[in-house]
Design a protein around this motif. Sequence first.
Motif, PDB file in Angstrom:
ATOM      1  N   THR A   1       0.845  -1.193   0.000  1.00 42.35           N
ATOM      2  CA  THR A   1       0.000   0.000   0.000  1.00 42.35           C
ATOM      3  C   THR A   1       0.881   1.245   0.000  1.00 42.35           C
ATOM      4  O   THR A   1       2.033   1.205   0.456  1.00 42.35           O
ATOM      5  CB  THR A   1      -0.931   0.059   1.230  1.00 42.35           C
TER       6      THR A   1
ATOM      7  N   LEU B   1       1.415   4.951   1.506  1.00 46.18           N
ATOM      8  CA  LEU B   1       1.011   5.643   2.734  1.00 46.18           C
ATOM      9  C   LEU B   1       0.639   7.092   2.450  1.00 46.18           C
ATOM     10  O   LEU B   1       1.317   8.037   2.846  1.00 46.18           O
ATOM     11  CB  LEU B   1       2.129   5.552   3.780  1.00 46.18           C
TER      12      LEU B   1
ATOM     13  N   LEU C   1      -4.885   5.342   1.687  1.00 39.90           N
ATOM     14  CA  LEU C   1      -4.042   4.142   1.641  1.00 39.90           C
ATOM     15  C   LEU C   1      -4.312   3.303   0.387  1.00 39.90           C
ATOM     16  O   LEU C   1      -4.762   2.157   0.460  1.00 39.90           O
ATOM     17  CB  LEU C   1      -4.269   3.282   2.890  1.00 39.90           C
TER      18      LEU C   1
ATOM     19  N   ARG D   1      -4.280   0.756  -2.533  1.00 41.17           N
ATOM     20  CA  ARG D   1      -3.676  -0.574  -2.647  1.00 41.17           C
ATOM     21  C   ARG D   1      -2.820  -0.632  -3.913  1.00 41.17           C
ATOM     22  O   ARG D   1      -3.295  -0.350  -5.008  1.00 41.17           O
ATOM     23  CB  ARG D   1      -4.775  -1.639  -2.685  1.00 41.17           C
TER      24      ARG D   1
ATOM     25  N   TYR E   1       5.850   3.732   1.029  1.00 41.62           N
ATOM     26  CA  TYR E   1       5.102   2.517   0.740  1.00 41.62           C
ATOM     27  C   TYR E   1       5.266   1.538   1.903  1.00 41.62           C
ATOM     28  O   TYR E   1       6.320   1.486   2.540  1.00 41.62           O
ATOM     29  CB  TYR E   1       5.610   1.869  -0.547  1.00 41.62           C
ATOM     30  N   GLN E   2       4.221   0.784   2.155  1.00 41.85           N
ATOM     31  CA  GLN E   2       4.279  -0.244   3.194  1.00 41.85           C
ATOM     32  C   GLN E   2       4.144  -1.628   2.577  1.00 41.85           C
ATOM     33  O   GLN E   2       3.257  -1.872   1.755  1.00 41.85           O
ATOM     34  CB  GLN E   2       3.168  -0.064   4.222  1.00 41.85           C
TER      35      GLN E   2
END
Length: 276
Positions: free
Chosen positions: A53, A55, A59, A61, A110-111
Motif C-alpha cells: 500500500t 502511505l 491508503l 492498494r 510505501y508499506q
Amino acid sequence: MRMIRINCSVSLVTFLWMMILVRGDTDVSCYVEESCILPCSFQKDPEVVIHWTKLTEGLPRVHSFSKNQDQLEDQDQNFGNRTSLFKDQISRGNASLLLTGVTSEDWGQYQCYTRTTSGIERSIINLKVKDTDVTCYAIGNCMLPCSFQEGHLVSIQWTKLTEGRPRVHSFSKNQDQLGDQDQNFRGRTSLSKDQIFRGDASLQLSWMKAEDRGQYECYTRTTSGVKTSIINLETDDNSVAFGFIIFGIVVAVIIGIGICILPCLCIAACIYVYKD
C-alpha cells in the motif's frame, strides 16, 4: 485473581508484539519512466499474504498476493499494469515489488505487509523519484529545467522537497507570486517570462550555495493538464569553496584598487584647487 488477569494481559501484549515485526525504513531512488524495485523480505513460509500500500490519503492498494496468486481486484488505478512480484522468489521470503514506468507521482512512502503462520511483518520504503540530475557550481547561476504542454491559464509552482516543502518560486495570472516565497530564495530566483508561453518553466537560481542541493519539484497546471517534474540538484563542494575564494580575492582587489586610487584623486583635486 486481579494479579492473574494483569499477568495474562501483559503476556498477551508481549506475544502480539513478538508476532508483529516492524522493520526500519529503507530509502530507494528511481528515475522517471524506468523500472524500480521496492525491496521487502519476510520469514519464508509456504502460505503468505502480501499487501503493498502507499502511505497517502486513502491508503491506495498497490499490489496484493494471497492463495498463491495475485489479487488485484482492489488495486488502485494509478498502479494498473505497472506492478508485479517475483513469483519464483516468494517461497524464499522475497516479497519485493517491481514498479514499471515510474512517474513523479509515485514519490512517497510505501508499506509492505506480509502475514504467515510465523507472524506479521511490516516494512516501510521511502521512494524518491528523480527526473533530471543537475550539477551547478558556486556563486554563478544555475538553471533547473522544466517543460510542460502549452496551454492557457498557466500556473507554476517550484518547491524544495524537504521538511515543510519551502516555496521556491510561484507564477500565476501572468506574473510572479512571491508573497509566500521562502526567505532562503528571495532575490535569487527568476523565470524566463517570454519562454513560459512556449512551455518552458525552467527556473534560474542565482548565487548558488551548498545548502541549495536537494530535490526540487516543478508543478505546472494549464488548460491542457497538470504535470509534475522532479529535479535532483547537486553542488560541487570544491567549486563552492573555490568560488568563494575567488569572490573574496575579487572583492579584496577592488577594495585595494579603491584605496590606492582614492588618495591619488584627493591629491589631484588638491593640486587642481591650488592652481586655481
